[in-house]
Design a protein around this motif. Structure first.
Motif, PDB file in Angstrom:
ATOM      1  N   SER A 154      24.096  30.374  20.992  1.00 35.86           N
ATOM      2  CA  SER A 154      24.163  29.306  19.925  1.00 35.86           C
ATOM      3  C   SER A 154      23.188  28.362  20.271  1.00 35.86           C
ATOM      4  O   SER A 154      22.381  28.024  19.249  1.00 35.86           O
ATOM      5  CB  SER A 154      25.240  29.121  19.518  1.00 35.86           C
ATOM      6  N   PHE A 203      19.543  29.526  19.154  1.00 36.85           N
ATOM      7  CA  PHE A 203      19.611  30.252  18.280  1.00 36.85           C
ATOM      8  C   PHE A 203      18.272  30.210  17.175  1.00 36.85           C
ATOM      9  O   PHE A 203      17.679  31.236  16.923  1.00 36.85           O
ATOM     10  CB  PHE A 203      20.873  29.884  17.445  1.00 36.85           C
ATOM     11  N   GLN A 263      28.650  33.338  12.207  1.00 36.92           N
ATOM     12  CA  GLN A 263      28.877  31.875  12.647  1.00 36.92           C
ATOM     13  C   GLN A 263      29.334  31.217  11.593  1.00 36.92           C
ATOM     14  O   GLN A 263      30.104  30.170  11.998  1.00 36.92           O
ATOM     15  CB  GLN A 263      27.398  31.439  12.804  1.00 36.92           C
ATOM     16  N   ASN A 286      32.886  31.555  12.278  1.00 30.06           N
ATOM     17  CA  ASN A 286      33.386  31.175  13.440  1.00 30.06           C
ATOM     18  C   ASN A 286      33.752  29.257  13.346  1.00 30.06           C
ATOM     19  O   ASN A 286      34.688  28.947  13.745  1.00 30.06           O
ATOM     20  CB  ASN A 286      32.471  31.323  14.457  1.00 30.06           C
ATOM     21  N   SER A 320      24.620  23.784   9.855  1.00 26.78           N
ATOM     22  CA  SER A 320      24.006  25.096  10.589  1.00 26.78           C
ATOM     23  C   SER A 320      23.007  25.973   9.698  1.00 26.78           C
ATOM     24  O   SER A 320      21.838  26.397  10.110  1.00 26.78           O
ATOM     25  CB  SER A 320      25.067  25.646  11.616  1.00 26.78           C
TER      26      SER A 320
END
Length: 800
Positions: A556, A559, A639, A642, A678
């Motif tokens: 991550s 990323f 992602q 999560n 993100s």
């Protein structure tokens, strides 16, 4: 003594001239000039006349006997016919006495027999007439060919003219025979033995006639000083003076003699063509055999050129230059002198200039076939010589392609019907590259050499440090300057944000395609492109796949760098797809695809369903792009899940603790905010580094996945998410995609309908519950709901 009687005077003995007929007067005037001649020659004339009268009497008697025989024969034939007709009349009379059915059957049988007999008589009559006519014509040919020519006193040109007259008569007669045989072959195939017999006799005459005509033609050319000497000393230094043409220096009588000799050769060739057509020979020839008369001009030139070719075996550029010069220097003279003769010979669609160029090209092709390529092929089989052979091979093939283009340009210099790309598809007769069409094994070897060289060069390109780098500065400026729909109009590598190595992919591929297009016939062209360019494309796809697999989405912290790395093969694949579609629209490739589809050479039948030459390759390339985009979308969704799945699973009480009084002061949940932040950053990275078309597909499919994910989370668990909290989180989600579209809610249909349900008044909710209980799914569209099922709506209604 009895006194002697004096003879009467001649004026009293001879008749009066006015009483004589014209023939008698002519006879007397032709034999006697005066009275003295009459006295001296009258007795001899009388004896001759008596002798002639006797012969005429004998002839008259003979004719009377023949007439009697023919009359008797005719009378007997007439009596036979009369008896036959009488018999037929009696048979018809007897038929009237029979019953109706028997009468019909008997009449049909009798008529059928009569028709068959008449047809047989007619066929036999036609056969005998054909045999007699062919016998007469074949005999005439044999007399003209085999009868010795007597010593003809006169000049050499007069002797030649006398022979040409006889040979011309023989050729015309053979053409008449060929017309008859063609008609017999088409309509009377049962007369095969007659055709074979005539063919045998004509071939014997032709085996004698053709060598004589060619020998006379060659001897006459030699007497003219053909071929001229070549200024080879100046050729080596690049200063070649124009070569004089002996054909333009002939006198009037020489021109006529050459014209007749030329027409004889044309007549022989036409006869040969008609015979091959009748016998159905050479039907699969892909180019014309040229003109024999032009070939006779080229053969002596070739014998002189070959001497210089052997000296320049290691320098093919001199060979091609010399052939081009000789062809160019003589072309105008050949065209001016031979074209009227070709028109006189009535050779349709035949150009003197093209036949001259074709004959010169075929001469060079024959030299390469016999003297150059066999040595290269033998050296190629030896491993230690491969590198040297490959270099020589490329050097030779490059000059062959350049030579063909120069020749085609020269031929089309006075033609206005050429189109762009036509130089790639000219006749095999005017292409030295046609040598590969005649030698499939050499074509296969050439393909292997080109493909291995392309592999080697591409590996070197990939090793370059900047191979997968994108011009980020130009890309950033492009994103700032593009607006609206204009940014989706892509054409260059920079527009697609493809890495530098993509130019190498395309240039190497097109080089292979261009080599294939240099072949003059379409099927070898397809075979070469499939064996080189198509295989090279699959190798490129493999390289792109390996490059994408290098990206590791598990870390991550890296990323964003990983996304930038993944954009390289994605953009390259999209740019390759656009160029392949553009190439497939080219007229030459469209013709190749149509030919390949019709014959299905070495290809699967379903290839024709793809609609273009690179259809199968495009299908695989699109699948690669789709899989890569789906992999990136899947990583995004994982992602997102999560970071915010725990917040979605909290029950309503825990949510209420974080709610601040007044919905206007609500903020997105911590986990959702982190996930959305993100997502926003990653989309910004992709927007900068990914081509607009793939980025458009990516965020739309990502929106569809998020819509499904969020709506499922809303209805999952023991309790439904708090109303105010979901509205805030959903609005935040829509805000993330607002920079990429005007109405982001259109790409979240399920979330938008959930928000619609949450914002309903109690009265509207009550109507919805009643409608569901009465009508089920059919009522949802009335309330503006089309993406949520009735079960989910009922679940919502129970909770609220």
């Amino acid at each position: 003594m009895v006194p002697m009687e004096h003879p009467l005077p001649l004026s009293l003995v001879l008749p009066n001239p006015a009483d004589l007929a014209g023939l008698a007067l002519d006879l007397l005037d032709g034999n006697f000039e005066d009275l003295q001649d009459l006295v001296l020659r009258a007795s001899s004339l009388m004896s001759n006349l008596n002798h002639d009268c006797s012969n005429l009497n004998d002839r008259l008697l003979h004719l009377r006997m023949d007439l009697t025989k023919h009359a008797v024969s005719w009378i007997s034939t007439s009596l036979s016919a009369k008896s036959s007709l009488e018999e037929l009349r009696l048979n018809l009379d007897s038929l009237h006495s029979l019953s109706t059915d028997s009468l019909g059957k008997q009449m049909n049988w009798e008529l059928q027999q009569l028709v068959e007999e008449l047809c047989g008589i007619q066929n036999r009559r036609k056969y005998f007439l054909t045999v007699l006519k062919l016998e007469s014509l074949v005999g005439d040919v044999e007399d003209s060919v085999f009868h010795p020519i007597s010593n003809h006193k006169g000049s050499t040109l007069q002797d030649l003219a006398f022979k040409q007259k006889r040979f011309n008569h023989a050729i015309k007669t053979m053409n008449e025979i060929e017309e008859i045989l063609g008609d017999v072959t088409r309509h009377h195939s049962q007369w095969r033995r007659l055709v074979d017999s005539v063919d045998s006799r004509v071939d014997k005459s032709l085996s004698v006639l053709r060598p004589q005509v060619i020998a006379d033609h060659r001897a006459f050319l030699s007497s003219l000083g053909w071929p001229p000497k070549l200024a080879t000393s100046k050729v080596e230094h690049g200063e070649v003076a124009r070569i004089s043409n002996p054909l333009l220096l002939m006198q009037a009588d020489q021109k006529e003699a050459y014209s007749q000799s030329f027409l004889l050769l044309c007549g022989l060739q036409r006869h040969n063509t008609q015979k091959e057509k009748r016998k159905k020979l050479n039907l699969h020839k892909e180019f014309s055999v040229g003109l024999w008369a032009t070939d006779e001009l080229v053969k002596p030139v070739a014998s002189r050129l070959e001497y210089h070719f052997m000296k320049w075996a290691e320098q093919p550029e001199f060979i091609f230059e010399l052939v081009y010069k000789v062809t160019r220097d003589f072309a105008d003279g050949v065209d001016d002198f031979l074209q009227p003769l070709i028109d006189r010979a009535m050779l349709a669609s035949c150009s003197a200039k093209e036949t001259w160029v074709s004959a010169m090209v075929q001469m060079l092709s024959g030299f390469l076939e016999k003297k150059v390529f066999p040595g290269l092929i033998d050296m190629f089989k030896e491993k230690h010589m491969k590198s040297e052979v490959i270099s020589s091979w490329f050097h030779l093939v490059d000059h062959m392609i350049t030579f063909d283009k120069r020749m085609q340009s020269f031929v089309n210099s006075d033609t206005y019907l050429s189109y762009e790309g036509s130089s790639m598809a000219f006749s095999q007769g005017i292409s030295v590259m046609g040598l590969f069409c005649k030698k499939p094994e050499w074509l296969k070897t050439w393909g292997k050499i080109e493909l291995k060289d392309a592999y080697r060069k591409l590996k070197e390109d990939i090793k370059n440090e900047k191979a997968w780098v994108v011009d980020s500065e130009r890309t950033r400026l492009g994103n700032e300057s593009n607006s609206g729909s204009a940014k989706y109009v892509l054409s260059t590598r920079e527009d697609y944000k493809a890495p530098f190595v993509t130019d190498s992919f395309l240039s190497r591929t097109w080089t292979l395609i261009d080599c294939g297009l240099s072949l003059p016939t379409i099927l070898p062209r397809i075979q070469f492109v499939r064996a080189t360019a198509t295989k090279f494309l699959w190798y490129i796809f493999k390289v792109l796949l390996l490059e994408f697999k290098k990206t590791d989405f598990s870390h991550s912290s890296l990323f964003e760098d990983t996304l930038i790395q993944a954009c390289g093969p994605v953009n390259a694949a999209r740019y390759l797809e656009s160029k392949l579609r553009e190439w497939s629209d080219d007229l030459v490739l469209v013709e190749m695809w149509a030919a390949e589809t019709s014959v299905k050479i070495d290809r699967k039948p379903e290839v024709s369903c793809q609609g273009c030459f690179f259809g199968e390759e495009l299908k695989s390339l699109v699948e690669l792009e789709t899989n890569w985009l789906m992999e990136i979308i899947t990583v995004f969704l994982h992602q997102f899940d999560n970071l915010c799945s725990d917040h979605f699973h909290k029950n309503a009480d825990s949510w209420e603790e974080n709610v601040i009084t007044g919905s206007s002061n609500l903020t997105a949940s911590q986990g959702v905010a982190e996930a959305l932040d993100s997502l926003r950053r990653h989309l910004c990275v992709l927007q900068i580094n990914m081509n607009p078309k793939d980025f458009l597909d990516l965020w739309r499919n990502l929106a569809e996945g998020l819509d499904h994910y969020v709506s499922c989370k809303f209805f999952s668990g023991k309790t439904v998410l708090l109303r105010n909290r979901f509205e805030v989180d959903a609005e935040a989600l829509l805000t993330v995609l607002r920079p990429y579209c005007v109405r982001p809610g259109a790409f979240f249909p399920r979330v938008s309908e959930i928000l619609r349900l949450l914002r309903m008044h109690e009265e509207e909710k009550a109507r919805l519950r009643g409608a569901l209980s009465r009508n089920g799914n059919s009522c949802l569209s009335v309330f503006g709901i089309s993406n949520l099922s009735a079960q989910l709506v009922e679940q919502f209604c129970k909770c609220y």
